[in-house]
Design a protein around this motif. Sequence first.
Motif, PDB file in Angstrom:
ATOM      1  N   SER A   1     -28.199 -45.571  21.800  1.00  0.00           N
ATOM      2  CA  SER A   1     -28.662 -44.591  22.590  1.00  0.00           C
ATOM      3  C   SER A   1     -29.189 -43.572  21.760  1.00  0.00           C
ATOM      4  N   ARG A   2     -30.374 -42.956  22.356  1.00  0.00           N
ATOM      5  CA  ARG A   2     -30.887 -41.779  21.687  1.00  0.00           C
ATOM      6  C   ARG A   2     -30.478 -40.178  22.174  1.00  0.00           C
ATOM      7  N   VAL A   3     -29.592 -40.424  23.239  1.00  0.00           N
ATOM      8  CA  VAL A   3     -29.041 -39.198  24.065  1.00  0.00           C
ATOM      9  C   VAL A   3     -27.728 -38.802  23.216  1.00  0.00           C
ATOM     10  N   LEU A   4     -27.855 -37.423  22.829  1.00  0.00           N
ATOM     11  CA  LEU A   4     -26.803 -36.829  22.062  1.00  0.00           C
ATOM     12  C   LEU A   4     -25.751 -36.145  23.263  1.00  0.00           C
TER      13      LEU A   4
ATOM     14  N   GLU B   1     -27.690 -44.303   8.821  1.00  0.00           N
ATOM     15  CA  GLU B   1     -26.336 -44.434   9.157  1.00  0.00           C
ATOM     16  C   GLU B   1     -26.352 -45.533  10.314  1.00  0.00           C
ATOM     17  N   CYS B   2     -25.589 -46.411   9.981  1.00  0.00           N
ATOM     18  CA  CYS B   2     -26.029 -47.598  11.079  1.00  0.00           C
ATOM     19  C   CYS B   2     -24.425 -47.512  11.822  1.00  0.00           C
ATOM     20  N   LYS B   3     -24.831 -47.564  13.174  1.00  0.00           N
ATOM     21  CA  LYS B   3     -23.784 -47.386  14.159  1.00  0.00           C
ATOM     22  C   LYS B   3     -23.733 -48.826  15.172  1.00  0.00           C
ATOM     23  N   SER B   4     -24.030 -50.114  14.365  1.00  0.00           N
ATOM     24  CA  SER B   4     -24.297 -51.288  14.961  1.00  0.00           C
ATOM     25  C   SER B   4     -23.064 -51.963  15.807  1.00  0.00           C
ATOM     26  N   GLY B   5     -21.889 -51.238  15.797  1.00  0.00           N
ATOM     27  CA  GLY B   5     -20.800 -51.723  16.609  1.00  0.00           C
ATOM     28  C   GLY B   5     -20.550 -50.954  17.813  1.00  0.00           C
ATOM     29  N   ALA B   6     -21.597 -49.821  17.836  1.00  0.00           N
ATOM     30  CA  ALA B   6     -21.379 -48.707  18.980  1.00  0.00           C
ATOM     31  C   ALA B   6     -21.830 -49.308  20.390  1.00  0.00           C
ATOM     32  N   THR B   7     -20.830 -49.021  21.142  1.00  0.00           N
ATOM     33  CA  THR B   7     -21.258 -49.446  22.621  1.00  0.00           C
ATOM     34  C   THR B   7     -21.140 -48.117  23.659  1.00  0.00           C
ATOM     35  N   THR B   8     -21.091 -46.963  22.825  1.00  0.00           N
ATOM     36  CA  THR B   8     -21.231 -45.659  23.861  1.00  0.00           C
ATOM     37  C   THR B   8     -22.760 -45.495  24.399  1.00  0.00           C
ATOM     38  N   ASP B   9     -22.864 -44.892  25.514  1.00  0.00           N
ATOM     39  CA  ASP B   9     -24.291 -44.638  26.034  1.00  0.00           C
ATOM     40  C   ASP B   9     -24.612 -43.266  25.649  1.00  0.00           C
ATOM     41  N   ALA B  10     -23.891 -42.443  24.538  1.00  0.00           N
ATOM     42  CA  ALA B  10     -24.503 -41.283  24.079  1.00  0.00           C
ATOM     43  C   ALA B  10     -23.862 -41.138  22.711  1.00  0.00           C
ATOM     44  N   ILE B  11     -24.586 -40.284  21.792  1.00  0.00           N
ATOM     45  CA  ILE B  11     -24.413 -40.182  20.352  1.00  0.00           C
ATOM     46  C   ILE B  11     -22.931 -39.139  20.061  1.00  0.00           C
ATOM     47  N   PRO B  12     -22.066 -39.899  19.639  1.00  0.00           N
ATOM     48  CA  PRO B  12     -20.955 -38.538  19.598  1.00  0.00           C
ATOM     49  C   PRO B  12     -21.322 -37.538  18.374  1.00  0.00           C
ATOM     50  N   ARG B  13     -20.784 -36.080  18.392  1.00  0.00           N
ATOM     51  CA  ARG B  13     -20.759 -35.413  17.234  1.00  0.00           C
ATOM     52  C   ARG B  13     -20.521 -36.018  15.911  1.00  0.00           C
ATOM     53  N   SER B  14     -19.591 -36.760  15.707  1.00  0.00           N
ATOM     54  CA  SER B  14     -19.075 -37.490  14.574  1.00  0.00           C
ATOM     55  C   SER B  14     -20.134 -38.143  13.987  1.00  0.00           C
ATOM     56  N   ASP B  15     -20.932 -38.847  14.691  1.00  0.00           N
ATOM     57  CA  ASP B  15     -22.020 -39.717  14.185  1.00  0.00           C
ATOM     58  C   ASP B  15     -22.956 -38.866  13.753  1.00  0.00           C
ATOM     59  N   VAL B  16     -23.627 -37.810  14.171  1.00  0.00           N
ATOM     60  CA  VAL B  16     -24.532 -36.970  13.729  1.00  0.00           C
ATOM     61  C   VAL B  16     -24.134 -36.177  12.912  1.00  0.00           C
ATOM     62  N   ALA B  17     -22.833 -35.917  12.598  1.00  0.00           N
ATOM     63  CA  ALA B  17     -22.193 -35.177  11.601  1.00  0.00           C
ATOM     64  C   ALA B  17     -22.311 -36.051  10.283  1.00  0.00           C
TER      65      ALA B  17
END
Length: 178
Positions: free
Chosen positions: A105-108, A60-76
């Motif tokens: 980020s690799r932080v959930l 799953e590619c989140k190349s447009g993400a700018t957050t400093d943590a991975i949201p629940r929706s991305d890992v879901a």
Amino acid sequence: MNALLADLEPDPDPDRVKAFEQAVCDLGLHLGFAAHRPERDTGNGPDDLWIGGGASLVIECKSGATTDAIPRSDVAQLGHSMAWFGEKYEGIGSQTVTPVLIHPSRVLKGDAVAPPRARIITFEKLAELRQAVQRFATSVADGQTFNDPKAVGRRLAHEHLNDRAFVGHWGQAPRSAR
């Protein structure tokens, strides 16, 4: 290869997301994986799927993400793609299947739980990966190396780009927020 690597650059511009996903697919093909884009082609599944000799990567590619943590929706979404893979490829045999998320980020985030064995390719690791791919491409283009499958295989292994080393070197385990 330079065009592929240029498209493999994260960018928050929504118009660049599809080019990034295609670059991930193209990279998989160049590295010797059977790669395709199930979500684009069927409307379901991961952004990218790589199947190699002993490893499958559900990406799953989140190349447009700018957050400093991975949201629940991305890992879901990654978990859903793993379930999709299990249904579509249940007879694949002894393949090691790894869920991979490309994210800054690799932080959930606190409420996020990654699927088992998930690996994160951070944008920092992605930059290193692009450099390794450039070195690989340059090395096999020199002389007649590209005509020698064993030499190409050695170069892939040296840069951690083969199916045995790719995830272990470029992917990192997710971390819980502290």
